[in-house]
Design a protein around this motif. Structure first.
Motif, short mmCIF file in Angstrom:
data_model
loop_
_atom_site.label_atom_id
_atom_site.label_comp_id
_atom_site.label_asym_id
_atom_site.label_seq_id
_atom_site.Cartn_x
_atom_site.Cartn_y
_atom_site.Cartn_z
N GLN A 1 1.21 -1.52 -0.11
CA GLN A 1 0.25 -0.62 -0.10
C GLN A 1 0.69 1.24 0.15
N PRO A 2 0.04 2.14 -0.77
CA PRO A 2 1.38 3.48 -0.34
C PRO A 2 1.02 3.96 1.06
N VAL A 3 2.06 4.65 1.60
CA VAL A 3 1.73 5.67 2.38
C VAL A 3 2.18 7.08 1.85
N GLN A 4 1.74 7.87 3.51
CA GLN A 4 2.56 9.34 2.96
C GLN A 4 3.37 9.13 2.31
N GLY A 5 3.69 10.35 1.24
CA GLY A 5 4.66 10.44 0.49
C GLY A 5 4.91 9.84 -0.93
N ASP A 6 4.97 9.05 -0.64
CA ASP A 6 4.59 8.09 -1.78
C ASP A 6 3.96 9.15 -3.41
N MET A 7 4.29 8.77 -4.24
CA MET A 7 3.34 8.66 -5.17
C MET A 7 3.17 7.90 -5.98
N ILE A 8 2.17 8.00 -6.45
CA ILE A 8 0.84 7.19 -7.84
C ILE A 8 0.73 7.40 -8.92
N VAL A 9 0.92 6.80 -9.84
CA VAL A 9 1.41 7.54 -11.24
C VAL A 9 -0.05 7.39 -11.79
N SER A 10 -0.75 8.23 -12.77
CA SER A 10 -1.63 7.88 -12.88
C SER A 10 -1.63 8.16 -14.26
N GLY A 11 -3.29 7.34 -15.15
CA GLY A 11 -3.01 6.73 -16.66
C GLY A 11 -2.61 5.25 -16.82
N LYS A 12 -2.25 4.75 -16.44
CA LYS A 12 -1.39 3.14 -17.04
C LYS A 12 -2.98 2.54 -17.58
N LEU A 13 -2.68 2.28 -19.43
CA LEU A 13 -4.08 2.36 -19.73
C LEU A 13 -4.00 0.89 -21.14
N GLY A 14 -1.91 0.96 -20.26
CA GLY A 14 -1.40 -0.13 -21.69
C GLY A 14 -0.15 -1.41 -20.31
N GLY B 1 5.08 1.59 -18.43
CA GLY B 1 4.67 2.86 -17.42
C GLY B 1 4.23 3.89 -18.34
N PHE B 2 5.31 4.53 -19.12
CA PHE B 2 5.39 5.85 -19.47
C PHE B 2 4.35 5.68 -19.86
N PHE B 3 4.06 4.63 -21.31
CA PHE B 3 2.68 5.59 -22.25
C PHE B 3 1.38 5.61 -21.38
N SER B 4 1.21 7.30 -22.03
CA SER B 4 -0.27 7.17 -21.17
C SER B 4 -0.12 7.75 -19.78
N THR B 5 1.00 7.69 -19.12
CA THR B 5 0.94 7.71 -17.75
C THR B 5 1.94 9.15 -17.63
N ASN B 6 1.16 9.98 -16.48
CA ASN B 6 2.85 11.01 -16.26
C ASN B 6 3.99 10.84 -15.57
N LEU B 7 4.15 9.82 -15.57
CA LEU B 7 5.55 8.94 -14.77
C LEU B 7 6.75 9.96 -14.92
#
Length: 226
Positions: free
Chosen positions: A127-140, A143-149
């Motif tokens: 599980q993520p904790v405070q201070g971690d980042m959750i990358v959004s937008g992964k649809l394929g 991990g880079f394509f379509s995301t904000n990674l």
């Protein structure tokens, strides 16, 4: 000196010391420039009741990857590294998928990783904790394509990308190749990844991954950031 004396003298000389190969220098990374990118540690893969767990169970057990991943994540977080979680999530009905074959079609047909479903949630130990980042937008797959990674990595001035997660020869491999071409130093953690077969997992680490990353185990990486 006669021949006998010369031979006797030669035999009494000490043999030359054995040649030793110097040990490679221990890997050391600056935690402030290092991100642990955790791909799809979600219940569909990691939980025994997940729809895809049976496909990866043998490899999870072979590498002990869930236990190793938790320990690595905790160690790198405590060392000051950046922790980035990369889930894959689709709307109900998977309208975002247009593929008519392959793994994405399988995800659509299996109704996996649906938003707000139990299967799409992060696995209990990852599980993520405070201070971690959750990358959004992964649809394929990548991990880079379509995301904000890439945006997050550059905002944090990351140089070293450390990869763990699912699947070794799919999303991990695709993300590794893109990270390498984007100029990051890439590290793939062999005992923190899993595929749908042990054979596939071992094959890519032997024949493909060393071309695009430095292959390490979790213990090496933990020592590298302390």
């Amino acid at each position: 000196m006669d021949a006998y004396a010369a031979a006797l003298a030669a035999s009494s000389k000490s043999p030359p010391p054995p040649q030793t190969t110097p040990s490679p220098p221990q890997l050391k990374l600056d935690p402030s420039e290092t991100a642990l990118v955790l791909i799809e540690y979600q219940n569909e893969f990691a939980a025994p009741n997940g729809k895809l767990y049976s496909a990866v169970q043998a490899c999870i057990e072979h590498t002990n990857m869930l236990h190793n991943s938790y320990n690595l994540m905790t160690s790198m977080r405590n060392a000051g590294c950046h922790i980035m979680h990369v889930p894959i999530i689709f709307d109900e009905g998977h309208a975002q998928i247009g593929a008519t074959s392959g793994i994405l079609k399988g995800i659509q047909d299996g109704k996996t990783f649906e938003r707000n479903s139990a299967g799409a949630q992060f696995y209990e130990t990852m599980q993520p904790v405070q201070g971690d980042m959750i990358v959004s937008g992964k649809l394929g797959l990548c991990g880079f394509f379509s995301t904000n990674l890439d945006f997050l990595l550059r905002q944090k001035q990351i140089k070293n990308v450390v990869l763990g997660g699912f699947l070794t020869n799919c999303c991990i491999e695709s993300t590794m190749r893109t990270a390498y071409e984007c100029g990051y130093e890439v590290y793939t953690v062999k005992d923190c990844t899993a595929a749908t077969s042990v054979e596939a997992h071992e094959m890519v680490y032997e024949h493909s991954f060393p071309m695009f990353s430095t292959v390490v185990d979790s213990e090496e990486m933990r020592k590298a950031v302390v």
